[in-house]
Design an enzyme around this catalytic site. Structure first.
Site, mmCIF file in Angstrom:
data_model
loop_
_atom_site.group_PDB
_atom_site.id
_atom_site.type_symbol
_atom_site.label_atom_id
_atom_site.label_comp_id
_atom_site.label_asym_id
_atom_site.label_seq_id
_atom_site.Cartn_x
_atom_site.Cartn_y
_atom_site.Cartn_z
ATOM 1 N N LYS A 109 36.901 30.597 25.633
ATOM 2 C CA LYS A 109 35.921 31.526 25.663
ATOM 3 C C LYS A 109 34.651 31.047 25.022
ATOM 4 O O LYS A 109 33.402 31.079 25.489
ATOM 5 C CB LYS A 109 36.089 32.953 25.380
ATOM 6 C CG LYS A 109 37.227 33.690 26.236
ATOM 7 C CD LYS A 109 37.735 34.889 25.633
ATOM 8 C CE LYS A 109 38.744 35.636 26.540
ATOM 9 N NZ LYS A 109 39.794 36.449 25.819
ATOM 10 N N ASP A 124 42.922 31.176 23.166
ATOM 11 C CA ASP A 124 42.213 31.910 24.265
ATOM 12 C C ASP A 124 40.748 32.109 23.814
ATOM 13 O O ASP A 124 39.825 31.834 24.822
ATOM 14 C CB ASP A 124 42.911 33.299 24.266
ATOM 15 C CG ASP A 124 42.153 34.286 25.351
ATOM 16 O OD1 ASP A 124 42.133 34.224 26.721
ATOM 17 O OD2 ASP A 124 41.793 35.243 24.720
ATOM 18 N N PHE A 183 49.457 38.443 41.846
ATOM 19 C CA PHE A 183 49.460 39.693 41.693
ATOM 20 C C PHE A 183 50.066 40.439 40.499
ATOM 21 O O PHE A 183 51.057 41.106 40.603
ATOM 22 C CB PHE A 183 50.128 40.285 43.263
ATOM 23 C CG PHE A 183 49.715 41.632 43.387
ATOM 24 C CD1 PHE A 183 48.514 41.951 43.616
ATOM 25 C CD2 PHE A 183 50.821 42.577 43.763
ATOM 26 C CE1 PHE A 183 48.359 43.192 43.970
ATOM 27 C CE2 PHE A 183 50.506 43.744 44.129
ATOM 28 C CZ PHE A 183 49.429 44.146 44.467
ATOM 29 N N LYS A 233 40.407 31.480 32.938
ATOM 30 C CA LYS A 233 39.613 30.674 31.848
ATOM 31 C C LYS A 233 39.743 29.343 32.037
ATOM 32 O O LYS A 233 38.752 28.671 31.649
ATOM 33 C CB LYS A 233 39.894 31.258 30.479
ATOM 34 C CG LYS A 233 39.374 32.699 30.045
ATOM 35 C CD LYS A 233 40.119 33.079 28.909
ATOM 36 C CE LYS A 233 41.723 33.379 29.203
ATOM 37 N NZ LYS A 233 41.941 34.737 29.475
ATOM 38 N N GLY A 252 42.693 44.315 29.697
ATOM 39 C CA GLY A 252 43.133 45.357 30.333
ATOM 40 C C GLY A 252 43.128 45.253 31.920
ATOM 41 O O GLY A 252 42.151 44.473 32.357
ATOM 42 N N GLU A 264 48.357 37.329 26.902
ATOM 43 C CA GLU A 264 48.559 36.214 27.772
ATOM 44 C C GLU A 264 49.857 36.191 28.321
ATOM 45 O O GLU A 264 50.987 36.498 27.353
ATOM 46 C CB GLU A 264 47.952 34.794 27.333
ATOM 47 C CG GLU A 264 46.426 34.608 26.951
ATOM 48 C CD GLU A 264 45.804 34.841 28.413
ATOM 49 O OE1 GLU A 264 45.943 34.173 29.149
ATOM 50 O OE2 GLU A 264 44.933 35.920 28.266
HETATM 51 N N1 HSE Z 1 44.741 37.829 26.545
HETATM 52 C C1 HSE Z 1 43.355 38.047 26.509
HETATM 53 C C2 HSE Z 1 43.068 38.734 25.353
HETATM 54 C C3 HSE Z 1 43.246 38.511 27.771
HETATM 55 O O1 HSE Z 1 43.775 39.415 24.694
HETATM 56 O O2 HSE Z 1 41.614 38.851 25.225
HETATM 57 C C4 HSE Z 1 41.417 38.530 28.401
HETATM 58 O O3 HSE Z 1 41.244 37.363 28.274
#
Ligand code: HSE
Length: 342
Positions: free
Chosen positions: A227, A223, A11, A128, A324, A212
């Site tokens: 992706k 990160d 949460f 992810k 966001g 993050e």
């Molecule tokens: N920390 C990531 C970013 C959040 O800044 O894109 C979304 O994955």
């Protein structure tokens, strides 16, 4: 009217964003889609855990967490359940997995998702780790159990990157993907161009909820690499792991580097790409100086973008939020609605 009973695992920012969306849009969801999502459980190992089989009061929960940072002032018939007990023993039929991201092991989210799918509960996640590391196994488990695993928010938050790729562009033959896949670093680079220091810009990104929990994952490119793995495996038929991505972050860039690029009419961007070279796939994340004429050069702030190069359509570029609270909360809602429609 179909009612889903929803459990939140985590949460934080995203969970609160989803709760706010559900609170504000419940009437519209009933009218437009004939569906309601009743939140029966929240399990957060820091903020507290509550379960009421008849449904929790989202307004009360949001007020409590925003005022005190935790849920201790709220009571419910069952309290203190951990994630696994919540998934296993609650009457939820839909689990929103939003625990912290670990791109080394995928845990604890992999275990949460496995447990939910084995119990024939749908899962939506923005995490992810499990998707970069264990998607084939988890997707098979979902299919074997006749339930769905929604993962739109793992790349570019609610911007429908995976849906556009999987549902539409795959049939046009995707040959190359390039993107600005991390909002925090794009925000930092944009702020530094405007004269902010790296530390100021990073602290703003943290305050805005883009970064993050450990921003090393953002600034060192992990990160974005996660992706890249997800995009390559889902859309280009690859079986990459994190170690297959040639990764360089952007934390070494100095204000002088940024200004030198600006003076030359260029922008530094942290670019994630999947290309073919000499018959094999090459996956990379690295800072690049892009000329202002490049389609990704002028995309600033926490905005993300991806360019799909396809055999039949040429280049298709999608630009939109990549991080966001509401933007990522919306990704979960879009997956929940996709489950409802299917
Ligand atoms: N920390 C990531 C970013 C959040 O800044 O894109 C979304 O994955």
């Amino acid at each position: 009217m179909h009612t889903y009973r929803l459990a939140f695992i985590g949460f934080g920012n995203v969970g609160q964003g989803l709760a706010q969306i559900l609170l504000e849009r419940s009437e519209q969801l009933k009218i437009q889609f004939g569906v309601q999502f009743q939140v029966v459980a929240i399990s957060d190992f820091v903020k507290g855990s509550l379960y009421d089989p008849e449904g929790l009061d989202l307004e009360e929960l949001l007020k409590a967490v925003q005022k005190t940072g935790h849920l201790k002032a709220v009571t419910a018939p069952h309290m203190g359940w951990d994630a696994i007990q919540t998934i296993t023993e609650s009457n939820a039929d839909l689990i929103a997995e939003m625990s912290y991201t670990d791109l080394n092991t995928g845990e604890p989210a992999v275990t949460h998702i496995r447990q939910a799918l084995n119990l024939k509960k749908h899962v939506v996640t923005i995490n992810k780790g499990p998707i970069a590391l264990a998607f084939p196994e988890l997707n098979r488990l979902a299919a074997d159990n006749g339930v769905s695993l929604g993962i739109e928010g793992t790349v570019m938050s609610g911007t429908p990157t995976l849906r556009l790729g999987q549902d539409v562009l795959v049939s046009a033959g995707i040959t190359c993907i390039q993107g600005l896949l991390n909002g925090t670093t794009n925000y930092i680079l944009t702020q530094m161009e405007a004269g902010a220091s790296y530390a100021e810009a990073l602290s703003d990104a943290q305050a805005n909820g883009y970064a993050e929990a450990d921003p090393t994952g953002d600034v060192e490119g992990y990160d974005a690499a996660g992706k890249v793995v997800i995009l390559a495996n889902l859309l280009m038929g690859a079986s990459l792991t994190m170690n297959d991505v040639d990764r360089t972050g952007m934390s070494h860039l100095t204000p002088e580097d940024i200004q030198a690029a600006s003076s030359a009419g260029e922008h530094w961007k942290l670019v994630g790409s999947i290309t073919h070279e000499n018959g094999s796939m090459k996956a990379q994340v690295r800072p690049q100086r892009l000329p202002k004429t490049h389609p990704l050069a002028n995309i600033g702030g926490a905005i993300n973008a991806v360019t799909y190069t396809t055999e039949l359509l040429g280049d298709v570029t999608l630009i939109g939020p990549g991080a966001g609270r509401l933007e990522t909360g919306y990704a979960l809602l879009s997956d929940m609605l996709a489950i409802h429609k299917s």
